[in-house]
Every structure is written in C-alpha cells, then in structure tokens.
Design an enzyme around this catalytic site. Structure first.
Site, short mmCIF file in Angstrom:
data_model
loop_
_atom_site.label_atom_id
_atom_site.label_comp_id
_atom_site.label_asym_id
_atom_site.label_seq_id
_atom_site.Cartn_x
_atom_site.Cartn_y
_atom_site.Cartn_z
N GLU A 230 -4.18 2.95 6.74
CA GLU A 230 -4.19 2.74 5.42
C GLU A 230 -4.72 3.88 4.46
OE1 GLU A 230 -4.95 -1.33 4.08
OE2 GLU A 230 -5.93 -0.38 2.24
N ARG B 8 0.85 -1.46 -0.06
CA ARG B 8 0.03 0.09 -0.32
C ARG B 8 0.96 1.22 0.01
NH1 ARG B 8 -1.97 -3.82 -0.90
NH2 ARG B 8 -3.88 -4.74 -0.01
N SER C 2 -10.55 -0.48 4.20
CA SER C 2 -10.02 -0.93 5.50
C SER C 2 -9.29 0.33 5.91
CB SER C 2 -8.87 -1.90 4.96
OG SER C 2 -9.20 -3.03 4.78
C1 LIG Z 1 -16.00 -0.56 -0.08
C2 LIG Z 1 -14.36 -0.44 -0.51
C3 LIG Z 1 -13.29 -1.54 -0.56
C4 LIG Z 1 -12.02 -1.00 -0.88
N1 LIG Z 1 -11.39 -2.24 -0.87
C5 LIG Z 1 -9.88 -1.97 -1.16
C6 LIG Z 1 -8.85 -3.14 -1.57
O1 LIG Z 1 -9.30 -4.16 -1.59
N2 LIG Z 1 -7.50 -2.72 -1.54
C7 LIG Z 1 -7.26 -1.53 -1.64
O2 LIG Z 1 -6.11 -1.45 -1.76
N3 LIG Z 1 -7.92 -0.60 -1.51
C8 LIG Z 1 -9.53 -0.52 -1.17
N4 LIG Z 1 -10.06 0.45 -0.95
C9 LIG Z 1 -9.55 1.84 -0.82
C10 LIG Z 1 -9.70 2.57 -2.28
O3 LIG Z 1 -10.87 2.16 -3.01
C11 LIG Z 1 -8.44 2.18 -3.19
O4 LIG Z 1 -7.23 2.54 -2.16
C12 LIG Z 1 -8.35 3.08 -4.25
O5 LIG Z 1 -7.43 2.71 -5.30
C13 LIG Z 1 -8.32 4.74 -4.15
O6 LIG Z 1 -8.55 5.27 -5.38
P1 LIG Z 1 -9.68 6.84 -5.13
O7 LIG Z 1 -9.50 7.32 -6.75
O8 LIG Z 1 -10.80 6.68 -4.46
O9 LIG Z 1 -8.43 7.68 -4.49
P2 LIG Z 1 -8.65 8.81 -3.38
O10 LIG Z 1 -9.28 8.47 -2.20
O11 LIG Z 1 -9.27 10.09 -4.35
O12 LIG Z 1 -7.27 9.33 -3.25
C14 LIG Z 1 -6.27 8.42 -2.43
C15 LIG Z 1 -5.01 9.12 -2.02
O13 LIG Z 1 -4.59 9.11 -3.74
C16 LIG Z 1 -4.27 10.58 -4.06
N5 LIG Z 1 -4.50 10.58 -5.37
C17 LIG Z 1 -5.60 10.63 -6.01
N6 LIG Z 1 -5.36 10.78 -7.25
C18 LIG Z 1 -3.94 10.81 -7.56
C19 LIG Z 1 -3.14 10.81 -8.73
N7 LIG Z 1 -3.53 10.77 -10.20
N8 LIG Z 1 -1.86 10.67 -8.55
C20 LIG Z 1 -1.25 10.51 -7.35
N9 LIG Z 1 -2.03 10.75 -6.19
C21 LIG Z 1 -3.55 10.50 -6.25
C22 LIG Z 1 -5.15 11.48 -3.06
O14 LIG Z 1 -4.48 12.50 -3.06
C23 LIG Z 1 -4.90 10.60 -1.88
O15 LIG Z 1 -3.62 10.54 -1.18
C24 LIG Z 1 -11.69 0.15 -0.76
C25 LIG Z 1 -12.44 1.27 -0.47
C26 LIG Z 1 -13.86 0.96 -0.34
C27 LIG Z 1 -14.74 2.14 -0.06
#
Ligand SMILES: Cc1cc2nc3c(=O)[nH]c(=O)nc-3n(C[C@H](O)[C@H](O)[C@H](O)COP(=O)(O)OP(=O)(O)OC[C@H]3O[C@@H](n4cnc5c(N)ncnc54)[C@H](O)[C@@H]3O)c2cc1C
Length: 294
Positions: free
Chosen positions: A288, A167, A218
C-alpha cells in the site's frame, strides 16, 4: 539556467528522513516548499528543463524513501494550505492537512470525513491514492480536482472524469499532480454524532496501531476478502526484525522503526514477508505504501 526566484523555502542536500513518518532515507539534492501554485509550476518546469527527477511529497506518511538519497527536486506541498468553505462544500489546496479538515468539518456540522480523523496525510495525496478507512474512501466525496498533467498542462476535472478504486486513482496512474480539490460533505443537524464517531475511531486506532513508533500506516493492501495483517500474524511475523525495522507487535500490517532503521531494512522485511505469504498461502501481497527509488 538559474533557479527560479521564489519566496518558498529551498534547501540543498537535505535529509529525507525529516520528510517522512518512517524517519528513514538519505539526502535529497534539493527540497522546495512552494508558497503558491505559480512557484510550484515554475519549479516543475525548471526541473524538467534541467532533466532533474521530481518527487512530490505531502506529509510523507505513505512512502518509503531511498537510503541512497534522491538525485533531483523534492517538492513538499505542505505550505499550499488554503481552504474555503461554502455550506457543506469545501475547497482546499493540495497540502492541507486531512486531519485538520476532518476536525473542521465536525465543527461545521458536516459529515463525511469522520473516517479521516486519524489519517496523518495531506488532502492532495489522500485523493491521489484514494485514502480510506472504516469502509469509507475520500474518492466518494470528491467533486472537482485541479491537476498539473505530466505534459505541464493545468486542468480541472469533474468527478466523472476520475476513477477511484481501493487505494488507487486514475490521477496517480497518470502521474498527475493534484493542485486543488473540492469535496462535498453532508449537512448534519448538529456535530455531536460526528464528533462521537471520530472519538470512537481515534480510540480504536490508539488501541490497535503502534502510534508510539515511527511508521507509515498499513504496509500491504488487503487481499480480496481477507486481511493482510491476519495473514502476516498467522505466518508468525509479529515482532520479527531486520536491523531496527520491526513488524509491529501490536498490528502485523505495520512495520515500525525502533530507532535507527534504514529503508533497506524495511524493504528487506517487506520482501521476506511477501515471499513467505506467497509460499504459505499462495497470496501475493501488494504494498500500500509507495516505494520511491532514487
Ligand atoms: C499512523 C498512520 C495511519 C494511517 N492510516 C491510514 C488509513 O487509515 N487509511 C489510509 O488510506 N492511509 C493511512 N495512512 C497512510 C497515509 O497517511 C495516507 O495514505 C495519506 O493520505 C498520505 O498522505 P501524505 O501527504 O502523507 O502523502 P505522502 O506520503 O507524502 O505521498 C504519498 C504518495 O502520494 C504522492 N503525492 C503527494 N502529494 C501529491 C499531490 N499533491 N498530487 C499527486 N500525488 C501526490 C507522493 O508522490 C506519493 O506517491 C496512515 C499512515 C500512518 C502513519
């Protein structure tokens, strides 16, 4: 200095709670959804010249946003959603939906993204934080990444120049913004086994995760050789609340918003759990989710 002339949606004094899956947070001074990379870089340059703090968001599914709001520019990447396939290699812009990409990969008989079918984020953020599940991580599939560095330079990096850990990635450690990336999948005979695996993973998620309430996946990283959820459950935290924030009754590593939770309620639960787990088991739980300060 005037705001750059852009086609992308631009909103002032905008509610952060509509930009994240926990549905909490105050208001952002400005939110911008760039339509292309030029608009994105122009807004970054403008914000830097104006000394405005910058925050990048994809689907907001891994962040805790401040109740007091964000006094700067939030750039939401979700309109940057181009994709191009070439056999089992796919190029995407940062805001492309990871779940959509996983489904499309299965349709094309390409294996590798099965683990990602229930991760509700963008490809760009998933690479930044090396999202993963069921023993697989997106970093394993990355070929190239085009980034915007903190000095405003655009660079294309080869996989060898990036380090991915649990992560974490060197990209996020450097505060580099992912603009585009290419992933290499594996060609399969047909998509049946891929689709069956995805169905199995989705069923597992529905059974074990509280998807009926706003949450951010998580909350804590698993400590070496153990599971954060197991420790939190064993310490008796399941169902405990601060305001409308509750440690899920279904999965102890999830905190859900039962209605009107504030970010400060979620933060309080996080800190109380960390203190309790340290006291009871000597384990320091790291988050996380990304805690954004205003
Ligand atoms: C129901 C549920 C289940 C999930 N299951 C998992 C799982 O199994 N495994 C897992 O790893 N995660 C999981 N997640 C967490 C999340 O979905 C992932 O980490 C996902 O990759 C985050 O993407 P996002 O676009 O929502 O990021 P955001 O929440 O919008 O951003 C996350 C971080 O990345 C940064 N960021 C955003 N875009 C960029 C970019 N283009 N370049 C650089 N930095 C950037 C942001 O500033 C922030 O620090 C889950 C979440 C939920 C709600």
């Amino acid at each position: 200095m005037d705001l750059p002339k852009v086609k992308g949606k631009l909103e002032k004094d905008y509610p952060l709670k509509t930009l994240n899956t926990w549905k909490t947070g105050g208001r952002a001074e400005m939110v911008f959804w760039p339509q292309n990379m030029n608009e994105l870089t122009e807004m970054v340059i403008w914000s830097k010249i104006q000394h405005k703090p910058l925050l990048f968001l994809g689907h907001g599914s891994n962040v805790l946003l401040p109740d007091k709001g964000f006094p700067g520019t939030v750039i939401v990447t979700t309109q940057l959603n181009g994709a191009r396939w070439e056999n089992e290699q796919v190029w995407t812009e940062a805001g492309y939906s990871l779940m959509r990409l996983a489904r499309e990969a299965a349709e094309r008989n390409c294996s590798g993204l099965e683990f990602a079918c229930g991760i509700p984020g963008t490809v760009g953020a998933a690479i930044a934080i090396n999202a993963g599940a069921y023993g697989k991580e997106i970093g394993e599939l990355v070929r190239n990444v085009k980034v915007l560095t903190s000095e405003g330079e655009i660079k294309t990096l080869d996989r060898k120049e990036i380090s991915f850990r649990y992560r974490k990635s060197s990209l996020q450690e450097n505060n580099w913004i992912i603009l585009e990336s290419s992933l290499r999948l594996t060609a399969a005979e047909d998509g049946t086994a891929i689709k069956a695996k995805m169905k199995e993973f989705m069923a597992k998620r529905k059974e074990t995760q509280p998807l009926e309430y706003p949450n951010a996946g998580s909350v804590f990283r698993n400590p070496q050789g153990d599971s954060a959820g197991r420790l939190i459950e064993q310490a008796g935290w399941k169902g405990k609340c601060v305001g409308d924030a509750q440690v899920s009754e279904k999965h102890a590593n999830f905190i859900v918003n039962r209605g009107n939770a504030k970010s400060e309620n979620i933060l309080q639960l996080i800190q109380d759990i960390q203190a309790d787990i340290l006291m009871k088991y000597g384990v320091k739980l790291e988050t996380e989710i990304r805690m954004i300060t205003g």
